[in-house]
Design an enzyme around this catalytic site. Structure first.
Site, PDB file in Angstrom:
ATOM      1  N   HIS A 132       0.851  -1.183   0.000  1.00  0.00           N
ATOM      2  CA  HIS A 132       0.000   0.000   0.000  1.00  0.00           C
ATOM      3  C   HIS A 132       0.893   1.240   0.000  1.00  0.00           C
ATOM      4  O   HIS A 132       1.954   1.255   0.624  1.00  0.00           O
ATOM      5  CB  HIS A 132      -0.880   0.021   1.253  1.00  0.00           C
ATOM      6  CG  HIS A 132      -1.330   1.384   1.662  1.00  0.00           C
ATOM      7  ND1 HIS A 132      -0.705   2.105   2.668  1.00  0.00           N
ATOM      8  CD2 HIS A 132      -2.322   2.177   1.201  1.00  0.00           C
ATOM      9  CE1 HIS A 132      -1.303   3.279   2.806  1.00  0.00           C
ATOM     10  NE2 HIS A 132      -2.284   3.355   1.936  1.00  0.00           N
ATOM     11  N   THR A 135      -0.065   9.254  -0.821  1.00  0.00           N
ATOM     12  CA  THR A 135       0.359  10.578  -0.376  1.00  0.00           C
ATOM     13  C   THR A 135      -0.749  11.553  -0.735  1.00  0.00           C
ATOM     14  O   THR A 135      -1.474  11.359  -1.709  1.00  0.00           O
ATOM     15  CB  THR A 135       1.691  11.028  -1.005  1.00  0.00           C
ATOM     16  OG1 THR A 135       1.573  11.005  -2.441  1.00  0.00           O
ATOM     17  CG2 THR A 135       2.839  10.127  -0.580  1.00  0.00           C
ATOM     18  N   HIS A 196      -8.306  -5.754  17.344  1.00  0.00           N
ATOM     19  CA  HIS A 196      -9.106  -6.933  17.675  1.00  0.00           C
ATOM     20  C   HIS A 196      -8.391  -8.244  17.337  1.00  0.00           C
ATOM     21  O   HIS A 196      -8.821  -9.312  17.762  1.00  0.00           O
ATOM     22  CB  HIS A 196     -10.481  -6.875  16.992  1.00  0.00           C
ATOM     23  CG  HIS A 196     -10.443  -6.949  15.498  1.00  0.00           C
ATOM     24  ND1 HIS A 196     -10.414  -5.823  14.706  1.00  0.00           N
ATOM     25  CD2 HIS A 196     -10.451  -7.998  14.651  1.00  0.00           C
ATOM     26  CE1 HIS A 196     -10.406  -6.183  13.436  1.00  0.00           C
ATOM     27  NE2 HIS A 196     -10.424  -7.500  13.370  1.00  0.00           N
TER      28      HIS A 196
END
Length: 296
Positions: A132, A135, A196
């Protein structure tokens, strides 16, 4: 919109578009060069380009961009490279969220302008890491800033790949400020974490936001450096791993890891939340999601 930042806005928007053009060309060249492996006999992948528009509540022009997505290529199973330049008025929910994070009072003038590039790549070969990068520049009458970063998301970890990716990002940071890399690496470790699951979504990278040193040209130069570092950080890893043999076990590990990626982007990612809350094209906002994933 006319204001004191017209030159800066145009320069930033043009830069993000030019970076998009170079990255998509490099990815298509990678597809052309793939001559071995289980997908070598199919046509080389190509980006499908769609114009996107931000939905303004009153129907007026609110900007948009380009969504470029390649699916089912020789190297990339799915990769999206989006650019957008949007503007309008922040809704009450977005104002509250931004005010809470940045201590800004936007109630008097909630206008905003934002431009950026966002990229997510999911690979065919499980040995090739997902990645990934984004900007962006964000403007409001109360403040303006840059943000972005890049992080690597392998389902099968290779220490040398992680080291190479981080070395390239460190070099980009160090050329501008010796304190940037340790600060932005730590920020990425905190940001790209899935509470989680009590684990990171990948092997990190850098993340920065609220970059406003008072020197716009310096902040923009650093943001360009992050974008320029992306291809040298990522392409060698793909070239190193794309011909490695893999089987069902590696594929299952890849699909499970993609499930973690999807969970993070849907539950925690700021960009996803902001894009959906401000009316940007939902398909473009959710471009980051993998084509296939699995949960156990």
């Amino acid at each position: 919109m006319t204001d004191d930042f017209a030159r800066e806005k145009a320069a930033a928007s043009d830069w993000f578009r030019s970076l998009r053009d170079r990255i998509t060309a490099a990815f298509e060249a990678l597809e052309d060069s793939q001559s071995t492996g289980p997908f070598a006999d199919q046509p080389a992948g190509r980006f499908e380009v769609t114009q996107t528009r931000r939905a303004s509540p009153d129907g007026s022009d609110a900007g948009g961009g380009l969504m470029s997505v390649m699916r089912g290529g020789r190297v990339f199973e799915k990769v999206g490279v989006n650019v957008s330049t949007v503007h309008g008025v922040l809704g009450e929910k977005a104002q509250r969220s931004m005010a809470a994070r940045k201590d800004l009072d936007l109630s008097g003038d909630p206008r905003f302008w934002a431009s950026g590039i966002s990229l997510v790549a999911h690979m065919q070969n499980p040995h090739c890491p997902a990645v990934h990068m984004n900007t962006r520049m964000f403007w409001t009458p109360a403040a303006h800033w840059f943000g972005g970063g890049a992080d690597l998301n392998p389902c099968l970890d290779y220490d040398e790949d992680t080291a190479h990716f981080h070395d390239r990002l460190r070099a980009a940071c160090d050329a501008h400020d010796a304190g940037y890399y340790p600060r932005f690496k730590a920020w990425a470790d905190e940001y790209f974490f899935i509470p989680h699951r009590n684990r990171a979504r990948g092997v990190g990278g850098i993340f920065y936001d609220d970059l406003h040193t008072g020197d716009w040209d310096a902040d923009f130069a650093f943001t360009r450096a992050v974008g320029e570092a992306f291809l040298p950080a990522f392409l060698p890893l793909v070239e190193r791993r794309r011909d490695m043999a893999w089987g069902e076990a590696e594929r299952q590990a890849q699909l499970v890891h993609r499930g973690l990626y999807a969970e993070y982007n849907l539950v925690y990612d700021r960009g996803t939340k902001f894009g959906l809350e401000t009316g940007h094209d939902a398909n473009a906002v959710l471009m980051s999601l993998p084509p296939l994933a699995k949960w156990i």
